[in-house]
Design a protein around this motif. Structure first.
Motif, PDB file in Angstrom:
ATOM      1  N   ILE A 172       0.650  -1.198  -0.006  1.00  0.00           N
ATOM      2  CA  ILE A 172       0.017  -0.058  -0.002  1.00  0.00           C
ATOM      3  C   ILE A 172       0.849   1.252  -0.157  1.00  0.00           C
ATOM      4  CG2 ILE A 172      -1.809   1.391   1.399  1.00  0.00           C
ATOM      5  CD1 ILE A 172      -2.657  -1.564   2.397  1.00  0.00           C
ATOM      6  N   GLY A 173       1.802   1.341   0.972  1.00  0.00           N
ATOM      7  CA  GLY A 173       2.644   2.425   1.023  1.00  0.00           C
ATOM      8  C   GLY A 173       3.721   2.842  -0.071  1.00  0.00           C
ATOM      9  N   LYS A 174       4.335   1.612  -0.394  1.00  0.00           N
ATOM     10  CA  LYS A 174       5.113   1.980  -1.596  1.00  0.00           C
ATOM     11  C   LYS A 174       4.975   1.832  -2.759  1.00  0.00           C
ATOM     12  CE  LYS A 174       9.528   2.527  -0.033  1.00  0.00           C
ATOM     13  NZ  LYS A 174      10.413   3.788  -0.330  1.00  0.00           N
ATOM     14  N   PHE A 175       3.717   1.068  -2.953  1.00  0.00           N
ATOM     15  CA  PHE A 175       3.265   0.798  -4.611  1.00  0.00           C
ATOM     16  C   PHE A 175       1.919   1.644  -4.907  1.00  0.00           C
ATOM     17  CE2 PHE A 175       0.594  -1.619  -7.414  1.00  0.00           C
ATOM     18  CZ  PHE A 175       1.489  -1.495  -8.637  1.00  0.00           C
ATOM     19  N   MET A 176       0.986   1.495  -3.874  1.00  0.00           N
ATOM     20  CA  MET A 176      -0.450   2.404  -4.248  1.00  0.00           C
ATOM     21  C   MET A 176      -0.276   3.847  -3.763  1.00  0.00           C
ATOM     22  SD  MET A 176      -2.671  -0.860  -2.835  1.00  0.00           S
ATOM     23  CE  MET A 176      -4.195  -0.583  -3.295  1.00  0.00           C
ATOM     24  N   VAL A 177       0.144   4.247  -2.798  1.00  0.00           N
ATOM     25  CA  VAL A 177       0.141   5.508  -2.308  1.00  0.00           C
ATOM     26  C   VAL A 177       0.741   6.333  -3.394  1.00  0.00           C
ATOM     27  CG1 VAL A 177       0.680   7.166  -0.784  1.00  0.00           C
ATOM     28  CG2 VAL A 177      -0.272   5.192  -0.117  1.00  0.00           C
ATOM     29  N   LYS A 234       0.945   6.211  -6.375  1.00  0.00           N
ATOM     30  CA  LYS A 234      -0.011   6.155  -7.604  1.00  0.00           C
ATOM     31  C   LYS A 234      -1.113   7.339  -7.384  1.00  0.00           C
ATOM     32  CE  LYS A 234       1.404   2.404 -10.275  1.00  0.00           C
ATOM     33  NZ  LYS A 234       1.181   1.223 -10.669  1.00  0.00           N
ATOM     34  N   VAL A 235      -1.644   7.130  -6.039  1.00  0.00           N
ATOM     35  CA  VAL A 235      -2.597   8.046  -5.946  1.00  0.00           C
ATOM     36  C   VAL A 235      -2.251   9.649  -5.701  1.00  0.00           C
ATOM     37  CG1 VAL A 235      -4.269   8.503  -3.773  1.00  0.00           C
ATOM     38  CG2 VAL A 235      -3.884   6.236  -4.228  1.00  0.00           C
ATOM     39  N   MET A 236      -0.936   9.616  -5.341  1.00  0.00           N
ATOM     40  CA  MET A 236      -0.390  10.952  -5.135  1.00  0.00           C
ATOM     41  C   MET A 236      -0.113  11.640  -6.592  1.00  0.00           C
ATOM     42  SD  MET A 236       1.852  10.833  -1.818  1.00  0.00           S
ATOM     43  CE  MET A 236       2.170  12.487  -1.997  1.00  0.00           C
ATOM     44  N   ASP A 237       0.338  10.559  -7.369  1.00  0.00           N
ATOM     45  CA  ASP A 237       0.645  11.040  -8.798  1.00  0.00           C
ATOM     46  C   ASP A 237      -0.581  11.371  -9.482  1.00  0.00           C
ATOM     47  OD1 ASP A 237       2.702  11.211 -10.785  1.00  0.00           O
ATOM     48  OD2 ASP A 237       1.629   9.336 -11.739  1.00  0.00           O
ATOM     49  N   THR A 238      -1.681  10.747  -9.349  1.00  0.00           N
ATOM     50  CA  THR A 238      -2.967  11.001  -9.906  1.00  0.00           C
ATOM     51  C   THR A 238      -3.257  12.486  -9.405  1.00  0.00           C
ATOM     52  OG1 THR A 238      -3.948   9.098  -9.738  1.00  0.00           O
ATOM     53  CG2 THR A 238      -5.520  10.714 -10.274  1.00  0.00           C
ATOM     54  N   VAL A 239      -3.216  12.893  -8.150  1.00  0.00           N
ATOM     55  CA  VAL A 239      -3.472  14.402  -7.736  1.00  0.00           C
ATOM     56  C   VAL A 239      -2.536  15.171  -8.079  1.00  0.00           C
ATOM     57  CG1 VAL A 239      -3.425  15.545  -5.440  1.00  0.00           C
ATOM     58  CG2 VAL A 239      -4.208  13.359  -5.358  1.00  0.00           C
ATOM     59  N   GLN A 251      -1.107  14.837 -11.133  1.00  0.00           N
ATOM     60  CA  GLN A 251      -1.541  15.114 -12.551  1.00  0.00           C
ATOM     61  C   GLN A 251      -2.518  16.076 -12.467  1.00  0.00           C
ATOM     62  OE1 GLN A 251      -2.507  11.436 -14.308  1.00  0.00           O
ATOM     63  NE2 GLN A 251      -0.318  11.130 -14.730  1.00  0.00           N
ATOM     64  N   ARG A 252      -3.618  15.805 -11.689  1.00  0.00           N
ATOM     65  CA  ARG A 252      -4.620  16.582 -11.771  1.00  0.00           C
ATOM     66  C   ARG A 252      -4.483  18.195 -11.417  1.00  0.00           C
ATOM     67  NH1 ARG A 252      -7.775  14.986  -7.604  1.00  0.00           N
ATOM     68  NH2 ARG A 252      -8.072  13.182  -8.594  1.00  0.00           N
ATOM     69  N   GLN A 309      -2.682  19.503 -14.447  1.00  0.00           N
ATOM     70  CA  GLN A 309      -3.974  19.996 -15.319  1.00  0.00           C
ATOM     71  C   GLN A 309      -4.675  21.140 -15.312  1.00  0.00           C
ATOM     72  OE1 GLN A 309      -5.201  17.304 -18.011  1.00  0.00           O
ATOM     73  NE2 GLN A 309      -5.925  19.180 -18.845  1.00  0.00           N
ATOM     74  N   VAL A 358      -7.816   1.706   0.025  1.00  0.00           N
ATOM     75  CA  VAL A 358      -6.732   2.512  -0.827  1.00  0.00           C
ATOM     76  C   VAL A 358      -6.930   2.037  -2.461  1.00  0.00           C
ATOM     77  CG1 VAL A 358      -4.292   2.959  -1.528  1.00  0.00           C
ATOM     78  CG2 VAL A 358      -5.053   2.595   1.044  1.00  0.00           C
ATOM     79  N   GLY A 392      -9.313   4.046  -4.417  1.00  0.00           N
ATOM     80  CA  GLY A 392      -8.876   5.405  -4.690  1.00  0.00           C
ATOM     81  C   GLY A 392      -7.823   5.367  -5.727  1.00  0.00           C
ATOM     82  N   MET A 393      -7.618   4.155  -6.366  1.00  0.00           N
ATOM     83  CA  MET A 393      -6.636   3.945  -7.617  1.00  0.00           C
ATOM     84  C   MET A 393      -7.192   4.015  -8.784  1.00  0.00           C
ATOM     85  SD  MET A 393      -3.367   2.390  -6.475  1.00  0.00           S
ATOM     86  CE  MET A 393      -3.187   0.909  -7.459  1.00  0.00           C
ATOM     87  N   ARG A 409      -7.699   6.394 -10.513  1.00  0.00           N
ATOM     88  CA  ARG A 409      -6.865   7.597 -11.281  1.00  0.00           C
ATOM     89  C   ARG A 409      -7.802   8.223 -12.198  1.00  0.00           C
ATOM     90  NH1 ARG A 409      -0.906   5.750 -12.301  1.00  0.00           N
ATOM     91  NH2 ARG A 409      -0.954   7.806 -11.286  1.00  0.00           N
ATOM     92  N   LEU A 430      -9.378  11.818 -13.488  1.00  0.00           N
ATOM     93  CA  LEU A 430      -9.036  13.153 -13.354  1.00  0.00           C
ATOM     94  C   LEU A 430     -10.003  13.786 -12.445  1.00  0.00           C
ATOM     95  CD1 LEU A 430      -7.003  14.635 -14.538  1.00  0.00           C
ATOM     96  CD2 LEU A 430      -8.330  15.435 -16.323  1.00  0.00           C
ATOM     97  N   GLU A 476      -7.697  10.075  -1.555  1.00  0.00           N
ATOM     98  CA  GLU A 476      -6.799  11.341  -1.842  1.00  0.00           C
ATOM     99  C   GLU A 476      -6.594  12.401  -0.620  1.00  0.00           C
ATOM    100  OE1 GLU A 476      -8.178  12.788  -5.477  1.00  0.00           O
ATOM    101  OE2 GLU A 476      -6.996  11.458  -6.749  1.00  0.00           O
ATOM    102  N   THR A 483      -4.182  10.711   1.708  1.00  0.00           N
ATOM    103  CA  THR A 483      -2.602  10.865   1.023  1.00  0.00           C
ATOM    104  C   THR A 483      -2.257  12.217   1.354  1.00  0.00           C
ATOM    105  OG1 THR A 483      -3.358  11.165  -0.888  1.00  0.00           O
ATOM    106  CG2 THR A 483      -2.912   8.904  -0.328  1.00  0.00           C
ATOM    107  N   PRO A 520       5.135   7.290   2.207  1.00  0.00           N
ATOM    108  CA  PRO A 520       4.536   5.664   2.172  1.00  0.00           C
ATOM    109  C   PRO A 520       4.802   5.302   3.580  1.00  0.00           C
ATOM    110  CG  PRO A 520       6.151   6.100   0.522  1.00  0.00           C
ATOM    111  CD  PRO A 520       5.994   7.473   1.279  1.00  0.00           C
ATOM    112  N   PHE A 561       2.291   7.295   5.886  1.00  0.00           N
ATOM    113  CA  PHE A 561       0.860   6.812   5.563  1.00  0.00           C
ATOM    114  C   PHE A 561       0.336   5.421   6.136  1.00  0.00           C
ATOM    115  CE2 PHE A 561      -2.398   5.134   2.761  1.00  0.00           C
ATOM    116  CZ  PHE A 561      -3.219   6.043   2.570  1.00  0.00           C
ATOM    117  N   SER A 562       1.417   4.674   5.828  1.00  0.00           N
ATOM    118  CA  SER A 562       1.057   3.263   6.346  1.00  0.00           C
ATOM    119  C   SER A 562       0.821   3.067   7.816  1.00  0.00           C
ATOM    120  CB  SER A 562       1.981   2.267   5.839  1.00  0.00           C
ATOM    121  OG  SER A 562       2.384   2.277   4.724  1.00  0.00           O
TER     122      SER A 562
END
Lengths: 164, 262
Positions: free
Chosen positions: A29-34, A36-41, A43-44, A47, B52, B55-56, B58, B60, B70, B73, B93, B96-97
């Motif tokens: 969760i921490g290393k892999f998923m979070v 990506k979530v923050m990356d989406t944020v 990106q937004r 944008q 989580v 929340g993935m 992704r 926009l 989000e 995080t 990471p 958050f964990s």
């Protein structure tokens, strides 16, 4: 208190399973998923920022065009006004000229008429004078029996007319 | 019969019961039986994973669930940025964990699942668990501190502007306060969770015993205790969040010390 009473029996199991599950939480969760979530944020956010920038530049362009239009509009209006005022001036000049010509004609006519009137009056006056002279001669001859010459009579009449 | 079954032991909820592998599950002689405690750690991990995962998507334009994830995080990200600065990002990471693991464990432990015959076990009320988490946080502080600053890290014990004669006095105090950190970190969470749960259980025993003792006692003792339980349950939900937040916040503050010294 089971936390202490069971400590000897359970601590290894507690530590082991905590490391297992917290480790899973951290790595999956921490290393892999979070990220990506923050990356989406992120990106937004990017944008939104770029959209805002685009909107701002579009608005600036619109403002610029409006300004240009306004300048052009003002120029056009000034040009139109110049044309109108020129036409007005021309018309005024023309009508003035016409008026002047008409006035001149009228003046001339008036002058002619006055001249004629003057001539007529002089003629009339001369006639009156000669009539008066003759009348005076006749009157004097009849009344006094004196014969008056024409120049004397004329002089006397003229005197009387000048006084009278 | 009534007396025996109605008895509420406020400590029973903390008892660890093996589910599998009581015998034979060993690593180097240490027993690693799968207990109810481990079971709820597993449940916490799965719940957090599902949360989580939702929340993935992704998208926009986020949906409610994605927005919620989000928010969490972003919350951790902001906290680390406020306390540590730009370097704080790489600890997201871990923090958050840590935060979510403790928060969900605390909240799940409060669920009234006993009504359905499942007994929630709050593993954050065990100092073995909170101790391990605290030691992990403390180790990160030590590793980062010595990695970044080498032996210069010891200047942490001499605050800026300390007059030279005061150093021999201040340094041991700073050192002790530094070494106490993992204990205070572990004990705070453990005590807060345990106290709340014990209080709820004691009050519930008042409700049950008072009602069993007759209508008068039920009205006089049971009812007020029940009302108090409702209030304290709400308070415990708050405490569950606050303790998770405090644990994460203090961890980030300690990491800040390691990153920037003083």
């Amino acid at each position: 208190m089971p936390q202490i009473a069971q400590l000897a029996d359970t601590w290894s199991s507690q530590v082991f399973w905590l490391l297992v599950f917290f480790g899973l939480t951290f790595f999956i969760i921490g290393k892999f998923m979070v990220p990506k979530v923050m990356d989406t944020v992120a990106q937004r956010d990017g944008q939104i920022a770029s959209d805002l920038a685009a909107a701002k530049s579009a608005r600036d362009a619109a403002d610029e065009q409006e300004e240009a239009w306004r300048v052009k509009e003002n120029e056009n209006r000034a040009a139109a006004q110049a044309i109108v005022s020129k036409a007005k001036d021309e018309a005024a000049a023309k009508s003035e000229k016409k008026l002047a010509a008409a006035q001149k004609r009228i003046d001339k006519k008036l002058a002619d008429a006055e001249l004629r009137i003057g001539e007529a009056r002089t003629a009339a006056l001369t006639e009156v004078e000669s009539v008066a002279v003759e009348a005076a001669q006749d009157i004097v001859k009849t009344l006094a029996g004196v014969k008056v010459t024409k120049p004397t009579a004329t002089k006397a009449v003229k005197e009387q007319l000048a006084h009278g | 019969m009534a007396v025996e079954t109605a008895k509420v032991d406020p400590m029973k909820q903390f008892a660890i019961e093996p589910i599998a592998g009581t015998q034979g599950w060993e690593i180097a002689g240490f027993n690693i039986a799968f207990t109810n405690s481990a079971m709820w750690m597993l449940i916490t991990t799965v719940v957090l994973f599902v949360f989580v995962l939702g929340g993935m998507k992704r998208e926009l334009v986020p949906g409610r669930w994605q927005m919620m994830v989000e928010t969490f995080t972003g919350f951790i990200d902001n906290m680390l940025e406020a306390n540590i600065g730009k370097e704080g990002r790489k600890y997201v990471p871990y923090v958050f964990s840590l935060f979510m693991f403790i928060l969900i464990a605390n909240l799940i432990g409060l669920l009234p699942l006993g009504l359905f015959g499942i007994h929630p076990f709050t593993f954050t009320s065990h100092f073995t668990v909170t101790g391990v988490l605290a030691i992990i946080s403390f180790s990160i502080v030590l590793i980062v501190g010595f990695w970044k600053h080498g032996l210069h890290f010891f200047s942490l014990f001499v605050p800026h502007g300390t007059p030279l004669p005061m150093v021999p006095v201040i340094a041991p105090i700073e050192f002790i306060s530094f070494m106490v950190r993992p204990f205070s970190l572990a004990l705070r969470l453990f005590v807060a969770m345990m106290a709340g749960h014990v209080l709820l259980k004691v009050l519930s025993s008042f409700v049950i015993d008072g009602t069993n003792a007759g209508a008068g006692f039920g009205a006089l003792v049971g009812l007020p205790s029940f009302v108090l339980m409702i209030g304290i349950s709400a308070l415990e939900i708050l405490v569950a969040g606050i303790q998770a937040y405090v644990f994460a916040l203090l961890t980030s503050l300690y990491i800040n010390d390691a990153e920037h010294l003083h």
